[in-house]
Design an enzyme around this catalytic site. Structure first.
Site: not given
Ligand SMILES: [Zn+2]
Length: 254
Positions: A77, A96, A98, A167
């Site tokens: 990602e 980023h 979760h 997500h």
């Molecule tokens: Zn992710």
């Protein structure tokens, strides 16, 4: 220490802090834009953030691909970072993750995730929710290419954080210290909001004026900000790596 070395060292610290503060676990990543080349950024190879060392840092272009020959696996990602840097020249650091506490706010429309505590003010007055299905239909929800990344960056717009439905989140800031701070307090703000919801009654969010007042008084190198960075770094076992911003510039010997 050169400016570049200091930035990479700060990136290692940022990885460890985000792991220690439970923002990331085996998954999730943080990156920083190259201080001298805005078309490149640094991020770890595919590795849990808590394990990242100097040799694990790779340099990528704004297409999300390595600028040098690289045989090691990269984060699938990484396009989240590339697309945000491409769209936002003002952004120099991206996370980023979760983090569980924010996930409910990406799947319901009844309660928007907005600041309710003073330390949550840096997430900004508006937190968009990006749904990969809107444009791409059924996927595995991962941001696997620049098309996905650019769609996410469009949803983020000029905001500081976008939730990613089912997500996680992507956050963006002017510096590593700011994006780490923002990403640490984002789940805490989400927890406070969720608990307040359970108590019942009307939620009182921070006003736009309060959010602006907090942002206006914020300085990345102020003693107050620095205190948190030092504290988190020591707690994460990498306090010895911390360098003050005034040590970043290489001073020639006289
Ligand atoms: Zn992710």
């Amino acid at each position: 220490m050169s400016k570049l070395d200091a930035v990479i060292q700060d990136l290692i610290i940022a990885n460890r802090i985000l792991a220690r503060e439970d923002v990331v676990d085996a998954y999730g990543h943080v990156s920083v834009r190259h201080p001298d080349n805005p078309k490149h950024f640094f991020i770890a190879r595919s590795l849990a953030p808590d394990l990242v060392e100097r040799d694990d840092i790779v340099e990528l272009g704004l297409d999300g691909e390595p600028v040098r020959q690289e045989s090691r696996a990269l984060y699938l990602e990484r396009f989240i970072h590339a697309a945000i840097y491409e769209a936002r020249p003002d952004v120099h650091a991206v996370v980023h993750a979760h983090a569980e506490d924010i996930l409910p706010f990406g799947v319901v429309d009844a309660t928007p995730l907005r600041p309710v505590i003073h330390s949550g003010s840096f997430i900004g007055a508006h937190v968009p929710v990006w749904d990969i299905a809107d444009k791409f239909g059924d996927t595995d929800l991962l941001v696997r290419n620049m098309d996905h990344g650019r769609d996410l960056a469009r949803s983020l717009g000029g905001d500081n954080v976008a939730l990613m439905r089912g997500h996680g989140f992507a956050s963006a800031a002017r510096s590593l210290i700011e994006v780490v701070r923002l990403s640490v307090y984002l789940p805490r703000n989400a927890r406070a909001l969720q608990r307040a919801k359970q108590l019942g009654g009307k939620i009182k969010y921070l006003s736009e004026g309060e959010i602006a007042a907090r942002a206006g008084g914020y300085r990345p190198s102020s003693p107050e900000t620095w205190r948190a960075w030092e504290y988190w770094a020591h707690k994460a076992g990498c306090g010895h790596l911390v360098t003050k911003p005034d040590q970043h510039e290489h001073k020639p010997k006289t």
